[in-house]
Scaffold this motif. Sequence first.
Motif, short mmCIF file in Angstrom:
data_model
loop_
_atom_site.label_atom_id
_atom_site.label_comp_id
_atom_site.label_asym_id
_atom_site.label_seq_id
_atom_site.Cartn_x
_atom_site.Cartn_y
_atom_site.Cartn_z
N LEU A 223 -42.42 42.46 -3.46
CA LEU A 223 -41.58 43.14 -4.45
C LEU A 223 -41.12 42.21 -5.57
O LEU A 223 -40.91 42.67 -6.70
N ALA A 224 -40.94 40.95 -5.28
CA ALA A 224 -40.44 40.02 -6.29
C ALA A 224 -40.70 38.58 -5.87
O ALA A 224 -40.70 38.27 -4.67
N VAL A 225 -40.93 37.73 -6.84
CA VAL A 225 -40.96 36.29 -6.61
C VAL A 225 -39.73 35.68 -7.28
O VAL A 225 -39.30 36.14 -8.35
N LEU A 226 -39.17 34.65 -6.65
CA LEU A 226 -37.93 34.06 -7.16
C LEU A 226 -38.25 32.79 -7.96
O LEU A 226 -37.78 31.70 -7.66
N SER A 227 -39.05 32.98 -8.99
CA SER A 227 -39.47 31.89 -9.87
C SER A 227 -38.98 32.16 -11.29
O SER A 227 -38.55 33.28 -11.61
N GLU A 228 -39.06 31.14 -12.14
CA GLU A 228 -38.62 31.30 -13.52
C GLU A 228 -39.52 32.26 -14.30
O GLU A 228 -39.07 32.99 -15.18
N GLN A 229 -40.81 32.24 -13.98
CA GLN A 229 -41.77 33.13 -14.62
C GLN A 229 -42.80 33.55 -13.59
O GLN A 229 -42.85 33.00 -12.49
N PRO A 239 -43.63 41.00 -10.33
CA PRO A 239 -42.58 40.58 -11.27
C PRO A 239 -41.58 39.64 -10.61
O PRO A 239 -41.39 39.65 -9.40
N THR A 240 -40.94 38.83 -11.43
CA THR A 240 -39.88 37.99 -10.92
C THR A 240 -38.63 38.84 -10.68
O THR A 240 -38.50 39.95 -11.21
N ALA A 241 -37.70 38.28 -9.89
CA ALA A 241 -36.42 38.97 -9.71
C ALA A 241 -35.68 39.07 -11.03
O ALA A 241 -35.03 40.08 -11.33
N ARG A 242 -35.80 38.05 -11.86
CA ARG A 242 -35.15 38.07 -13.18
C ARG A 242 -35.64 39.24 -14.01
O ARG A 242 -34.85 39.91 -14.69
N GLU A 243 -36.96 39.46 -14.01
CA GLU A 243 -37.51 40.57 -14.77
C GLU A 243 -36.91 41.91 -14.35
O GLU A 243 -36.81 42.84 -15.14
N GLN A 244 -36.52 42.00 -13.08
CA GLN A 244 -36.02 43.25 -12.54
C GLN A 244 -34.49 43.33 -12.59
O GLN A 244 -33.88 44.23 -12.01
N GLY A 245 -33.89 42.37 -13.29
CA GLY A 245 -32.45 42.43 -13.51
C GLY A 245 -31.59 41.66 -12.52
O GLY A 245 -30.37 41.79 -12.53
N TYR A 246 -32.23 40.83 -11.69
CA TYR A 246 -31.48 40.06 -10.69
C TYR A 246 -31.78 38.58 -10.91
O TYR A 246 -32.86 38.09 -10.57
#
Length: 326
Positions: A223-229, A239-246
């Motif tokens: 569901l998500a990777v916890l990377s900068e990009q 998608p990254t967690a950042r892309e998904q709003g977290y």
Amino acid sequence: MLRTLLSLLLPAWLALASFAVAAGQPPDAECLVPSKPGGAMDLTCKLAQLGLRNQPSVPQLKLSYMPGGVGAVAWHTLGSQRRSEPNTLVAFSGGSVLNLARGKFGKASVDDVRWVAAFGTDYGMVAVPASSPYKTLGELLQALRRDPRRVLVGMSGTIGSQDWMKMALLVSKAGVDPRKMRFVALEGGGEQFVAMQAGHVQAISGDASEALLYAGRGTVRVLAVLSEQRLPGLLAGVPTAREQGYDVVWPLIRGVWMGPGVSDADYRRWVSAFASMEADPEFARMRAEAGLYPFSRTGDALTRYVKQSIADYNRQAAQFNLVRER
């Protein structure tokens, strides 16, 4: 992928190792995996085994396994009973350093072992079965927000472990009290995926390199990777967690350490071998195939990095009022 290389290279080496044992000549060097087979620690030792095979200053590595206490058993065994073995390495990760910081290895400190080399970095990830109703990280976190007990999460270690910390940071961003998470403590990444595929847990908090071993089989949805990009390769579409709003990024290094009684000469021999390995373009290719990204620290530089990481982890733990174990 690295497992393809392993399928080609390891059978021949294992045949040689079996011959040596039969002849009464045990292998000269060992990379100890402090977890069950199949996870990122296993991957770390296998990558070291392949990367060092052309380094003449050190013997070939064999792999062995010593799970227990999310690394604590191996730590205390090498620190006491096997402290001076000149050719025994133990795999570690950023999660190992976090466990050390949080007191999960008892009264152990960073100075109780000799830090040899870190030769790659990984990132956290969150995954569910391919058949899961949760298609995005947001859907999973919103389900946890509605009922934190609804989703059973598999993770390596207990409260305060790196897998717990990753999920704690994510669920707190979604307005969920991390203490209300329902989770199962498992021993290593391989066991996490097995538990999820068997239906014992509905999601896992793990590492991207582990996901690479399973994502291509069509049974896992990351569901998500916890990377900068976004990460290249098989997980490029995740998608990254950042892309998904977290806004959560969780890198973790991978490397090896040795017992505290190893002589300076033997320690420096291994440090030098790893430094040469990391400068080899062929190793860079193998590291990328293993799902790891460039990160290089050896010897004293690695020791300083680990000490700084422990200070950083303790600051993060303070966010959740985690008390260091004694």
